[in-house]
Design an enzyme around this catalytic site. Structure first.
Site, PDB file in Angstrom:
ATOM      1  N   HIS A 161      14.344  15.782  17.539  1.00  0.00           N
ATOM      2  CA  HIS A 161      13.630  16.626  18.333  1.00  0.00           C
ATOM      3  C   HIS A 161      14.569  17.522  19.187  1.00  0.00           C
ATOM      4  O   HIS A 161      14.447  17.917  20.365  1.00  0.00           O
ATOM      5  CB  HIS A 161      12.777  15.570  19.611  1.00  0.00           C
ATOM      6  CG  HIS A 161      11.155  15.122  18.700  1.00  0.00           C
ATOM      7  ND1 HIS A 161      10.251  15.877  18.629  1.00  0.00           N
ATOM      8  CD2 HIS A 161      10.987  13.952  17.958  1.00  0.00           C
ATOM      9  CE1 HIS A 161       9.802  15.251  18.478  1.00  0.00           C
ATOM     10  NE2 HIS A 161      10.224  14.225  18.095  1.00  0.00           N
ATOM     11  N   ASP A 367      18.607  23.439  23.526  1.00  0.00           N
ATOM     12  CA  ASP A 367      17.977  22.756  23.878  1.00  0.00           C
ATOM     13  C   ASP A 367      16.848  22.601  22.409  1.00  0.00           C
ATOM     14  O   ASP A 367      17.244  24.101  21.683  1.00  0.00           O
ATOM     15  CB  ASP A 367      16.207  22.858  24.491  1.00  0.00           C
ATOM     16  CG  ASP A 367      15.727  22.640  25.115  1.00  0.00           C
ATOM     17  OD1 ASP A 367      15.429  21.231  25.019  1.00  0.00           O
ATOM     18  OD2 ASP A 367      14.985  22.367  26.362  1.00  0.00           O
TER      19      ASP A 367
HETATM   20  C1  GDG Z   1      12.465  17.553  23.807  1.00  0.00           C
HETATM   21  C2  GDG Z   1      13.569  18.117  23.860  1.00  0.00           C
HETATM   22  C3  GDG Z   1      12.443  19.560  22.537  1.00  0.00           C
HETATM   23  C4  GDG Z   1       6.712  19.198  33.009  1.00  0.00           C
HETATM   24  N1  GDG Z   1       6.794  19.051  33.318  1.00  0.00           N
HETATM   25  C5  GDG Z   1       5.411  18.822  33.642  1.00  0.00           C
HETATM   26  C6  GDG Z   1       4.731  18.833  32.552  1.00  0.00           C
HETATM   27  N2  GDG Z   1       6.299  18.521  31.737  1.00  0.00           N
HETATM   28  C7  GDG Z   1       5.892  18.957  30.386  1.00  0.00           C
HETATM   29  C8  GDG Z   1       6.425  20.182  29.218  1.00  0.00           C
HETATM   30  C9  GDG Z   1       6.675  19.914  28.217  1.00  0.00           C
HETATM   31  C10 GDG Z   1       7.544  18.811  28.416  1.00  0.00           C
HETATM   32  O1  GDG Z   1       6.904  18.423  29.826  1.00  0.00           O
HETATM   33  C11 GDG Z   1       8.441  19.447  28.241  1.00  0.00           C
HETATM   34  O2  GDG Z   1       8.961  19.332  26.952  1.00  0.00           O
HETATM   35  P1  GDG Z   1       9.924  20.501  26.739  1.00  0.00           P
HETATM   36  O3  GDG Z   1      10.351  20.519  25.064  1.00  0.00           O
HETATM   37  O4  GDG Z   1      10.618  21.244  27.434  1.00  0.00           O
HETATM   38  O5  GDG Z   1      11.147  19.108  26.687  1.00  0.00           O
HETATM   39  P2  GDG Z   1      11.702  17.717  26.631  1.00  0.00           P
HETATM   40  O6  GDG Z   1      11.157  17.210  27.324  1.00  0.00           O
HETATM   41  O7  GDG Z   1      13.668  17.668  26.855  1.00  0.00           O
HETATM   42  O8  GDG Z   1      12.207  17.099  25.001  1.00  0.00           O
HETATM   43  C12 GDG Z   1      12.320  18.931  23.397  1.00  0.00           C
HETATM   44  C13 GDG Z   1      11.355  18.605  22.484  1.00  0.00           C
HETATM   45  O9  GDG Z   1      11.490  16.650  22.724  1.00  0.00           O
HETATM   46  C14 GDG Z   1       9.431  18.393  21.676  1.00  0.00           C
HETATM   47  O10 GDG Z   1      10.231  18.070  20.208  1.00  0.00           O
HETATM   48  O11 GDG Z   1      10.975  20.925  22.484  1.00  0.00           O
HETATM   49  O12 GDG Z   1      13.812  20.188  22.739  1.00  0.00           O
HETATM   50  O13 GDG Z   1      14.865  17.801  24.253  1.00  0.00           O
HETATM   51  O14 GDG Z   1       5.314  19.544  27.666  1.00  0.00           O
HETATM   52  O15 GDG Z   1       4.811  20.757  29.741  1.00  0.00           O
HETATM   53  N3  GDG Z   1       3.369  18.493  32.105  1.00  0.00           N
HETATM   54  C15 GDG Z   1       3.223  18.394  33.401  1.00  0.00           C
HETATM   55  N4  GDG Z   1       2.737  18.248  34.573  1.00  0.00           N
HETATM   56  C16 GDG Z   1       5.036  18.770  34.603  1.00  0.00           C
HETATM   57  O16 GDG Z   1       5.076  18.713  35.757  1.00  0.00           O
HETATM   58  N5  GDG Z   1       1.523  17.405  33.300  1.00  0.00           N
END
Ligand code: GDG
Length: 722
Positions: A161, A367
């Site tokens: 990921h 990322d």
């Molecule tokens: C890893 C990789 C890759 C965040 N704040 C709240 C909340 N979130 C949710 C977002 C989103 C998720 O968390 C974060 O996902 P990301 O993809 O931005 O980043 P990572 O956590 O670092 O994930 C990344 C991912 O895996 C998938 O393969 O994209 O690059 O690092 O869904 O919405 N959700 C809620 N409240 C919040 O305050 N409900």
């Protein structure tokens, strides 16, 4: 078909006696697989440490019966060493090019090994024949090979990921080689972008010496197919939320709370990869030089993350202090410019914030994908908020109509922010329409479906298993042995009989090869000829003591079996061209450290095995091009072998030598040739009755059969000498 999904965390939360399912992106992705074709089980850590075994058993029963989840319980010490230690302090920083953050302790590695083993054991305990196993992410990089070595018939997929960095960075991890070997246990390895895939292939080449191919990596008898699967969001969940009346109420409420100001929104885990401090620099620049604060507000939602890791605690303190200072510096009677939430917000509130924001400011330093960027776009159904996105997020490849920024360049980021705020509604709308269509179509379900389908059908990429594919040739060899038939056998040396060495002069016969030669010598019905590009001296020294024929220099010289004299197979040929070619090769040798020239009777060779891999390949490409332009005549040929460029007389080839030797034989019942590189193809291309051919190793070939490596060839030929 049953899918066993293996990730560090189970999609559940345990609070006291209560267990509640949580709905992360992975859950949504797997829910999107057609129910009539797939059923899913999960294996992972339940997320809290449980001290007594009776309670563990209760929880396990509940999880398995009610939620299809199989827990791997971890102690606090294991979480500290395997998760916070090796996973998040030794692997994570390196995968994100931030080697300065790397910390390592040997005990972390010990725990990473044992926890990965426990995950693999749990899979092996629960998997049935025909199941697909899908392992996720950097915490479980060893699991694929641990499963594969115990159950080779299970199909195993691995998805990373995060980004996959370049070799120079990846190798900072003290256990980088083990991690690569671990991943290569998988039949299918997936990445978010083709760049990560390419970098992974390059790392396998430079760490393990495996020849890179863009769609797969062949390692001994196992092949890992490589694929690009950009993850998407839970599109139906977003659509349903945007349709709900609750969402509409929250939009109104939040607009009022924020006083109808223009909103610039950032959402992320509190992580140093997300570029929060650099973004605060840009906010400072923006407020000091570009715009006053009264009618606009930055909203930062930073979800607490990995709080057991020192770097994350330091980051949180630093962010809090900087936000405080900036608010102190820029607050007016009417506004605090930064609204900072160090916590998680409810999903509908999150959608409402995405929807009312004028700008989604997503600026990670790097990322893997970044789902927040895609979620922000999904919520621009009415309001035309503009996405300002780091060019270093995987998502930038799909969301190229966003305003892309370099997160390290605070001044330019601030200027981009200003232009985004000034952009016309028409332009924002045109950019968002295409991005939104893509985000809603290529969602999490699409991602899971494409990975699982490839994992399921990927066996087509596998190298034919030697045992099955070689059935026919095995029979012939057994006949030769049992019926004492007369066989003519032509074997290349380097890479065919003997494993390749870094330096050619080190490739003397190993004790194993010597024993093999002795067994083969005793088979009088077999006439064995070693056919090599090597000099007569090398062959005499290493193989000369056996009753084998020797063909040296790719077919220029021949010493028939049991004869002491060498014969010329290239009688009457002119080699005057060698001097011109040598002049060019010397220029390349001087300009490419670590390379050397070998001069043979019928050819000249430039070796770059000991040079820098990429530089050597690049120079070899240039050299071959230059020589091809010079040698457009029938006298000479340019060949690219393994880490060599060779220029040789066109009439001299291994194939021509084999044809000549066979023509001179009184009779034979069976003939076989085996080789591993381009020069051996001239043997494989002969169309002579009763001649069979075997390619050793990967790559395209005209040979009829293939074995994985020299050991497999020796094992096969041992059928002649049982
Ligand atoms: C890893 C990789 C890759 C965040 N704040 C709240 C909340 N979130 C949710 C977002 C989103 C998720 O968390 C974060 O996902 P990301 O993809 O931005 O980043 P990572 O956590 O670092 O994930 C990344 C991912 O895996 C998938 O393969 O994209 O690059 O690092 O869904 O919405 N959700 C809620 N409240 C919040 O305050 N409900």
């Amino acid at each position: 078909m049953n899918i066993i999904n293996v990730s560090n965390r189970l999609p559940i939360t345990i609070k006291g006696e209560d267990i509640t399912p949580s709905s992360g992106g992975l859950v949504a992705a797997l829910e999107g697989l057609p129910k009539d074709q797939y059923s899913t089980k999960w294996i992972g850590w339940p997320g809290s440490t449980i001290s007594d075994t009776a309670h563990e058993r209760d929880i396990e029963k509940k999880l398995v019966d009610e939620l299809g989840c199989i827990p791997v319980f971890l102690s606090e010490a294991e979480i500290a060493a395997y998760y916070e230690g090796f996973s998040n302090s030794t692997i994570w920083p390196v995968l994100h090019y931030l080697a300065d953050y790397l910390r390592y302790e040997p005990s972390w590695w010990e725990n990473y090994l044992s926890v990965n083993q426990r995950f693999a054991d749990t899979v092996l305990k629960h998997a049935k024949e025909g199941d697909l196993v899908w392992v996720h992410d950097y915490q479980l990089m060893l699991v694929p090979s641990l499963i594969k070595s115990a159950a080779p018939e299970l199909r195993v997929g691995f998805f990373l990921h995060t980004p996959f960095p370049v070799y120079e960075v990846f190798r900072c991890n003290p256990k980088s080689k083990h991690l690569i070997v671990g991943m290569l246990g998988a039949d299918q390895i997936g990445f978010h972008t083709v760049n990560y895939l390419r970098q992974f292939a390059n790392v396998t080449q430079r760490t393990l010496g495996l020849e890179p191919e863009l769609t797969r990596i062949r390692n001994e008898e196992h092949t890992s197919a490589l694929g690009v699967y950009p993850i998407g969001i839970n599109a139906p969940k977003f659509e349903a939320t945007l349709d709900s009346s609750e969402f509409k109420n929250r939009v109104q409420e939040l607009r009022a709370v924020h006083d109808n100001k223009r909103i610039i929104l950032s959402v992320e885990r509190m992580d140093y990869t997300k570029g929060i401090l650099h973004r605060l620099d840009a906010v400072d620049y923006f407020l000091s030089r570009l715009q006053s604060t009264d009618d606009l507000r930055f909203v930062f939602v930073s979800v607490p993350s990995r709080e057991g890791v020192e770097e994350y605690r330091v980051l949180t303190e630093e962010v809090e202090a900087r936000v405080g200072r900036l608010n102190g510096k820029y607050s007016t009677l009417r506004n605090n410019p930064i609204h900072f939430i160090h916590g998680s917000v409810d999903f509908t509130d999150l959608c409402a914030m995405y929807a009312i924001a004028d700008i989604g400011l997503v600026t990670p330093l790097i990322d893997g994908m970044n789902l927040v960027a895609k979620e922000f776009i999904a919520c621009q159904r009415e309001n035309e908020g503009m996405l300002v996105l780091s060019e270093f997020a995987g998502a930038a490849e799909e969301l190229w109509q966003a305003l892309l920024v370099n997160p390290y360049d605070s001044a330019s980021l601030a200027e981009t922010l200003k232009s985004a705020l000034a952009m016309t509604q028409q332009e924002r709308s045109a950019r968002n329409r295409e991005m939104r269509e893509r985000v809603m179509k290529y969602d999490a379900r699409h991602w899971a479906r494409s990975f699982v389908e490839d994992l399921q059908s990927g066996s087509q990429f596998a190298v034919a298993s030697p045992q099955n594919a070689l059935g026919e040739i095995r029979e012939r060899l057994l006949e030769v042995y049992s019926q004492k038939k007369h066989a003519a056998i032509f074997l290349d040396y380097d890479g065919t009989l003997r494993e390749i060495e870094r330096e050619p002069k080190l490739a003397s016969p190993t004790p194993e090869l010597t024993a093999f030669f002795k067994r083969l010598s005793r088979q009088e019905q077999c006439e064995v000829t070693v056919v090599s590009g090597r000099s007569m001296e090398d062959l005499e020294q290493w193989v000369g003591g056996y009753p084998f024929g020797l063909v040296a220099e790719h077919g220029a010289r021949w010493r028939p079996a049991k004869a002491g004299q060498w014969e010329d197979l290239d009688e009457g040929l002119e080699y005057a061209w060698k001097q011109d070619i040598l002049r060019i090769l010397r220029l390349y040798q001087e300009a490419t450290p670590g390379t050397f020239i070998e001069e043979k009777r019928s050819s000249v060779v430039w070796h770059f095995r000991t040079a820098n891999e990429d530089f050597g390949e690049w120079k070899a490409y240039r050299l071959a091009e230059e020589l091809a332009a010079l040698t457009a005549n029938d006298l000479i040929r340019v060949r690219r072998g393994k880490k060599i460029v060779e220029v040789c007389a066109a009439q001299v080839s291994k194939g021509a030598a084999v044809a000549k030797i066979l023509a001179g034989m009184k009779s034979y019942d069976f003939a076989l040739c085996a080789g591993d590189d381009q020069t051996d193809e001239t043997m494989f291309q002969l169309s002579i009755p009763k001649l069979w051919s075997i390619k050793v190793g990967s790559g395209s070939s005209s040979a009829k059969f293939r074995v994985a490596n020299p050991a497999a060839l020796r094992q096969l030929l041992d059928l002649l000498a049982q």
